[in-house]
Motif scaffolding. Structure first.
Motif, PDB file in Angstrom:
ATOM      1  N   PHE A  15     -14.905  -2.769   3.782  1.00  0.00           N
ATOM      2  CA  PHE A  15     -14.310  -3.605   4.835  1.00  0.00           C
ATOM      3  C   PHE A  15     -15.192  -3.597   6.089  1.00  0.00           C
ATOM      4  O   PHE A  15     -15.432  -4.640   6.688  1.00  0.00           O
ATOM      5  CB  PHE A  15     -12.902  -3.089   5.196  1.00  0.00           C
ATOM      6  N   LYS A  18       1.643   2.668  -6.843  1.00  0.00           N
ATOM      7  CA  LYS A  18       1.195   1.840  -7.976  1.00  0.00           C
ATOM      8  C   LYS A  18       0.243   2.606  -8.898  1.00  0.00           C
ATOM      9  O   LYS A  18       0.350   2.523 -10.116  1.00  0.00           O
ATOM     10  CB  LYS A  18       0.489   0.564  -7.456  1.00  0.00           C
ATOM     11  N   GLY A  61      -4.472  -3.838  -5.739  1.00  0.00           N
ATOM     12  CA  GLY A  61      -4.255  -3.515  -4.325  1.00  0.00           C
ATOM     13  C   GLY A  61      -3.144  -4.367  -3.718  1.00  0.00           C
ATOM     14  O   GLY A  61      -2.861  -5.470  -4.187  1.00  0.00           O
ATOM     15  N   GLY A  62      -2.540  -3.822  -2.665  1.00  0.00           N
ATOM     16  CA  GLY A  62      -1.398  -4.482  -2.025  1.00  0.00           C
ATOM     17  C   GLY A  62      -1.670  -5.861  -1.457  1.00  0.00           C
ATOM     18  O   GLY A  62      -0.736  -6.617  -1.202  1.00  0.00           O
ATOM     19  N   GLY A  63      -2.954  -6.211  -1.277  1.00  0.00           N
ATOM     20  CA  GLY A  63      -3.266  -7.519  -0.718  1.00  0.00           C
ATOM     21  C   GLY A  63      -3.710  -8.523  -1.771  1.00  0.00           C
ATOM     22  O   GLY A  63      -3.939  -9.698  -1.468  1.00  0.00           O
ATOM     23  N   VAL A  83     -13.417   1.819  -0.138  1.00  0.00           N
ATOM     24  CA  VAL A  83     -12.840   0.553   0.351  1.00  0.00           C
ATOM     25  C   VAL A  83     -13.022   0.397   1.867  1.00  0.00           C
ATOM     26  O   VAL A  83     -13.428  -0.674   2.333  1.00  0.00           O
ATOM     27  CB  VAL A  83     -11.335   0.467  -0.036  1.00  0.00           C
ATOM     28  N   ASP A 134      -8.933  -1.116  -7.110  1.00  0.00           N
ATOM     29  CA  ASP A 134      -9.708  -0.631  -5.952  1.00  0.00           C
ATOM     30  C   ASP A 134     -10.866   0.256  -6.402  1.00  0.00           C
ATOM     31  O   ASP A 134     -11.970   0.182  -5.856  1.00  0.00           O
ATOM     32  CB  ASP A 134      -8.816   0.151  -4.983  1.00  0.00           C
ATOM     33  N   MET A 166       0.840  -1.217   0.000  1.00  0.00           N
ATOM     34  CA  MET A 166       0.000   0.000   0.000  1.00  0.00           C
ATOM     35  C   MET A 166       0.868   1.258   0.000  1.00  0.00           C
ATOM     36  O   MET A 166       1.849   1.321   0.746  1.00  0.00           O
ATOM     37  CB  MET A 166      -0.820   0.044   1.304  1.00  0.00           C
ATOM     38  N   GLY A 167       0.481   2.210  -0.823  1.00  0.00           N
ATOM     39  CA  GLY A 167       1.146   3.508  -0.765  1.00  0.00           C
ATOM     40  C   GLY A 167       2.511   3.591  -1.421  1.00  0.00           C
ATOM     41  O   GLY A 167       3.220   4.585  -1.256  1.00  0.00           O
ATOM     42  N   PHE A 169     -14.803  -8.316  -0.151  1.00  0.00           N
ATOM     43  CA  PHE A 169     -13.880  -7.441  -0.889  1.00  0.00           C
ATOM     44  C   PHE A 169     -12.891  -8.288  -1.694  1.00  0.00           C
ATOM     45  O   PHE A 169     -12.670  -8.056  -2.876  1.00  0.00           O
ATOM     46  CB  PHE A 169     -13.130  -6.518   0.098  1.00  0.00           C
ATOM     47  N   ARG A 170     -12.317  -9.299  -1.033  1.00  0.00           N
ATOM     48  CA  ARG A 170     -11.299 -10.138  -1.701  1.00  0.00           C
ATOM     49  C   ARG A 170     -11.902 -10.936  -2.864  1.00  0.00           C
ATOM     50  O   ARG A 170     -11.250 -11.134  -3.890  1.00  0.00           O
ATOM     51  CB  ARG A 170     -10.658 -11.103  -0.685  1.00  0.00           C
ATOM     52  N   ARG A 195       4.638  -9.311   3.440  1.00  0.00           N
ATOM     53  CA  ARG A 195       4.097  -9.083   2.088  1.00  0.00           C
ATOM     54  C   ARG A 195       5.209  -9.095   1.029  1.00  0.00           C
ATOM     55  O   ARG A 195       4.962  -9.476  -0.109  1.00  0.00           O
ATOM     56  CB  ARG A 195       3.358  -7.753   2.041  1.00  0.00           C
ATOM     57  N   ARG A 217      -6.737   3.163   4.447  1.00  0.00           N
ATOM     58  CA  ARG A 217      -6.296   1.761   4.357  1.00  0.00           C
ATOM     59  C   ARG A 217      -6.716   0.974   5.606  1.00  0.00           C
ATOM     60  O   ARG A 217      -6.006   0.974   6.621  1.00  0.00           O
ATOM     61  CB  ARG A 217      -4.779   1.648   4.170  1.00  0.00           C
ATOM     62  N   PRO A 218      -7.872   0.304   5.532  1.00  0.00           N
ATOM     63  CA  PRO A 218      -8.377  -0.414   6.715  1.00  0.00           C
ATOM     64  C   PRO A 218      -7.401  -1.451   7.271  1.00  0.00           C
ATOM     65  O   PRO A 218      -7.384  -1.703   8.471  1.00  0.00           O
ATOM     66  CB  PRO A 218      -9.666  -1.081   6.208  1.00  0.00           C
ATOM     67  N   VAL A 219      -6.583  -2.019   6.395  1.00  0.00           N
ATOM     68  CA  VAL A 219      -5.639  -3.065   6.821  1.00  0.00           C
ATOM     69  C   VAL A 219      -4.586  -2.512   7.801  1.00  0.00           C
ATOM     70  O   VAL A 219      -4.040  -3.252   8.627  1.00  0.00           O
ATOM     71  CB  VAL A 219      -4.967  -3.687   5.562  1.00  0.00           C
TER      72      VAL A 219
HETATM   73  C1  S3P Z   1      -4.988  -3.499   0.672  1.00  0.00           C
HETATM   74  C2  S3P Z   1      -4.474  -2.533  -0.148  1.00  0.00           C
HETATM   75  C3  S3P Z   1      -5.277  -1.442  -0.722  1.00  0.00           C
HETATM   76  C4  S3P Z   1      -6.735  -1.863  -0.837  1.00  0.00           C
HETATM   77  C5  S3P Z   1      -7.246  -2.375   0.458  1.00  0.00           C
HETATM   78  C6  S3P Z   1      -6.449  -3.577   0.986  1.00  0.00           C
HETATM   79  C7  S3P Z   1      -4.085  -4.518   1.261  1.00  0.00           C
HETATM   80  O1  S3P Z   1      -4.790  -1.064  -1.994  1.00  0.00           O
HETATM   81  O2  S3P Z   1      -6.890  -2.835  -1.832  1.00  0.00           O
HETATM   82  O3  S3P Z   1      -7.215  -1.316   1.382  1.00  0.00           O
HETATM   83  O4  S3P Z   1      -4.530  -5.514   1.825  1.00  0.00           O
HETATM   84  O5  S3P Z   1      -2.840  -4.340   1.141  1.00  0.00           O
HETATM   85  P1  S3P Z   1      -3.424  -0.194  -2.222  1.00  0.00           P
HETATM   86  O6  S3P Z   1      -2.281  -1.157  -2.233  1.00  0.00           O
HETATM   87  O7  S3P Z   1      -3.647   0.424  -3.546  1.00  0.00           O
HETATM   88  O8  S3P Z   1      -3.336   0.772  -1.123  1.00  0.00           O
END
Ligand code: S3P
Length: 181
Positions: free
Chosen positions: A56, A22, A86-88, A52, A41, A18-19, A64-65, A144, A126-128
């Motif tokens: 969540f 990208k 997204g980062g996840g 987002v 996203d 995240m951040g 979401f996933r 990650r 970013r809820p995560v």
């Molecule tokens: C997430 C990353 C976010 C977004 C969500 C979950 C993650 O995207 O999909 O908040 O689990 O790493 P970015 O990587 O664009 O911030």
């Protein structure tokens, strides 16, 4: 099934924590290559018609996933896109497999030291990251990194201008197209 997409027409996917940039870098690369840019996203937000964080909180991470996976698989099968995931997203094996077989995957690699400086700018959306200590976020960051090691090309982004990074990516793509296209 996906092998028929010629290298030059394969979509380009950006992965990373995240951040790391990208979306910003993806948009610029898309502009330089005259391609469409897709932010996954944003597509998920359009589907649920909410941000987002709200998805969540109100619908849950698993919904979401699921949506994330469906949209990515669908987008990856299209040609000539530039896609920021997204980062996840790479936590899901099916997503990794589809991206790596249908597209060219760039991992945007920012060091923990540089990333830490951005935290206040991104935490609210970013809820995560919410409710975690900095030590827990650091642990997640390094955990990650292992899933992002599945990529085609890694780009170090520390102390680099966005424009320089995008130019480097475009040049490396052109070289790959020339050599292997
Ligand atoms: C997430 C990353 C976010 C977004 C969500 C979950 C993650 O995207 O999909 O908040 O689990 O790493 P970015 O990587 O664009 O911030």
């Amino acid at each position: 099934m996906n092998q028929q997409i010629p290298l030059k027409e394969k979509s380009i996917v950006f992965i990373g924590f995240m951040g790391v940039g990208k979306t910003t870098i993806g948009k610029l690369v898309a502009k330089k290559l005259y391609r469409d840019f897709i932010d996954i996203d944003e597509e998920i937000e359009k589907e649920f018609q909410m941000p987002v964080s709200q998805i969540f909180n109100e619908i849950g991470e698993s919904a979401f996933r699921q949506k994330e996976k469906d949209i990515i698989i669908n987008m990856c099968r299209k040609r000539l896109q530039v896609i920021s995931v997204g980062g996840g997203a790479f936590l899901q094996e099916e997503v990794q497999k589809e991206c790596l077989s249908s597209c060219i995957v760039f991992f945007l690699d920012l060091s923990w030291e540089s990333w830490k400086e951005r935290i206040s700018m991104i935490i609210d959306s970013r809820p995560v990251l919410q409710g975690k200590t900095i030590e827990e976020i650091e642990e997640l960051f390094y955990k990650r990194q292992k899933i992002y090691s599945n990529h085609h090309s890694k780009v170090h982004t520390d102390h680099q201008e966005i424009e320089e990074i995008a130019d480097y990516i475009v040049e490396s793509l052109k070289l790959a197209w020339e050599l292997y296209g």
